[in-house]
Design a protein around this motif. Structure first.
Motif, short mmCIF file in Angstrom:
data_model
loop_
_atom_site.label_atom_id
_atom_site.label_comp_id
_atom_site.label_asym_id
_atom_site.label_seq_id
_atom_site.Cartn_x
_atom_site.Cartn_y
_atom_site.Cartn_z
N ARG A 16 -4.87 9.91 -34.44
CA ARG A 16 -3.81 9.65 -34.39
C ARG A 16 -3.52 8.09 -34.97
O ARG A 16 -4.27 7.28 -34.64
CB ARG A 16 -3.10 9.69 -33.02
CG ARG A 16 -3.23 11.17 -32.41
CD ARG A 16 -2.26 11.17 -31.18
NE ARG A 16 -2.62 12.25 -30.51
CZ ARG A 16 -2.18 12.70 -29.49
NH1 ARG A 16 -1.31 11.65 -28.63
NH2 ARG A 16 -2.31 13.88 -28.68
N ASN A 24 1.37 5.64 -32.82
CA ASN A 24 1.59 6.51 -31.84
C ASN A 24 1.44 5.91 -30.51
O ASN A 24 0.44 5.94 -29.91
CB ASN A 24 0.72 7.77 -31.95
CG ASN A 24 0.80 8.85 -30.89
OD1 ASN A 24 0.12 9.31 -30.23
ND2 ASN A 24 2.01 9.09 -30.66
N PHE A 48 3.29 12.69 -38.37
CA PHE A 48 2.74 11.30 -38.07
C PHE A 48 3.12 10.24 -39.09
O PHE A 48 2.73 10.49 -40.53
CB PHE A 48 1.45 11.01 -37.46
CG PHE A 48 1.14 11.47 -36.17
CD1 PHE A 48 1.87 11.08 -35.25
CD2 PHE A 48 0.20 12.53 -35.88
CE1 PHE A 48 1.64 11.45 -33.96
CE2 PHE A 48 0.02 12.83 -34.46
CZ PHE A 48 0.85 12.38 -33.40
#
Length: 266
Positions: free
Chosen positions: A105, A109, A187
């Motif tokens: 990630r 995040n 993302f």
């Protein structure tokens, strides 16, 4: 290479700080794989000119190893990417069942960055904590809908429809009654760009808070938005290195073939 993937090499990892930039210790297996592949090719080349029962057995084992590896490789690839031509419901189910490793990630995040990495060394506890965090993230992304791929309208009123979703390109159809702020369930990364098709107007793409999704403010009107992940400098550099390597190997192979032809003529 094998030694660097074991616990015995821990002092070396701690002493040489740059090594800690390697994502996993088993990345050293790349060196091992390259070396074994090269040695295998040399072995095959040497045995090619020899004819005896012993060498025939070696060749048979060599062939069986390759024959057993190739089908397994393709089966693994097929089971890992079974979504070609799948409907949206199947894709949503696959996405909801996926569990990416935390380090995949991006840093935007925030929910993952707040995880206490020293909370436990028990893998079962870690799995439970990460499962809980992942489910919380899914719930926030889905909002009041049942689909993980739904685009959320955070501010303003209007309609949104996803026309296309590819690995590096997302096309949205917008009918905005007023200026809207939307979150796209992808993302954020700095190389994402948003362009209003037909107007050539570029929109600002930012990370949402706290989940680091694609966030953009769209103007009033009806139009399509093309979200594109452009290639980074690192990607372009890697592709150039690969192209140069392929070119060098091609030239080398051509030179060997030419030398063999010359020897035969002589």
């Amino acid at each position: 290479s094998v030694f660097m993937t074991t616990e015995l090499s821990k002092p070396i990892w701690q002493l040489f700080y740059p090594l800690q930039r390697i994502q996993f210790p088993f990345r050293f297996s790349i060196i091992l794989t390259l070396a074994v592949t090269t040695l295998t090719a040399f072995a095959k080349s040497n045995y090619r000119e020899v004819h005896s029962p012993k060498h025939f057995v070696v060749k048979a084992i060599y062939f069986l190893l390759i024959a057993s590896w190739v089908p397994i490789y393709f089966w693994a690839a097929f089971t890992a990417f079974p979504l070609q031509g799948a409907d949206r419901e199947t894709i949503n189910h696959k996405l909801e069942q996926s569990r990416d490793a935390p380090e995949y990630r991006p840093r935007w995040n925030e929910s993952m960055s707040e995880v206490d990495w020293e909370i436990s060394k028990d893998i079962d506890n870690w799995d439970a904590n990460l499962e809980r965090e992942y489910n919380d993230l899914l719930q926030r992304v889905k909002g009041n809908t049942d689909s993980v791929s739904t685009i959320n309208i955070v501010e303003g009123t209007g309609l949104l429809d996803m026309i296309s979703w590819k690995s590096r390109e997302i096309i949205l159809r917008v009918k905005a009654e007023s200026e809207m702020k939307i979150y796209v369930p992808q993302f954020y990364f700095p190389n994402w760009t948003a362009l209003i098709e037909g107007q050539r107007k570029e929109l600002t793409v930012e990370p949402s808070q706290p989940d680091g999704l694609l966030s953009l403010t769209v103007p009033k009107g009806s139009y399509d938005i093309q979200l594109t992940l452009t290639k980074s400098t690192e990607e372009v550099t890697g592709q150039l290195i690969s192209m140069i390597s392929i070119l060098c190997l091609t030239i080398y192979a051509a030179a060997i073939c030419f030398a063999k032809i010359r020897r035969r003529k002589n």
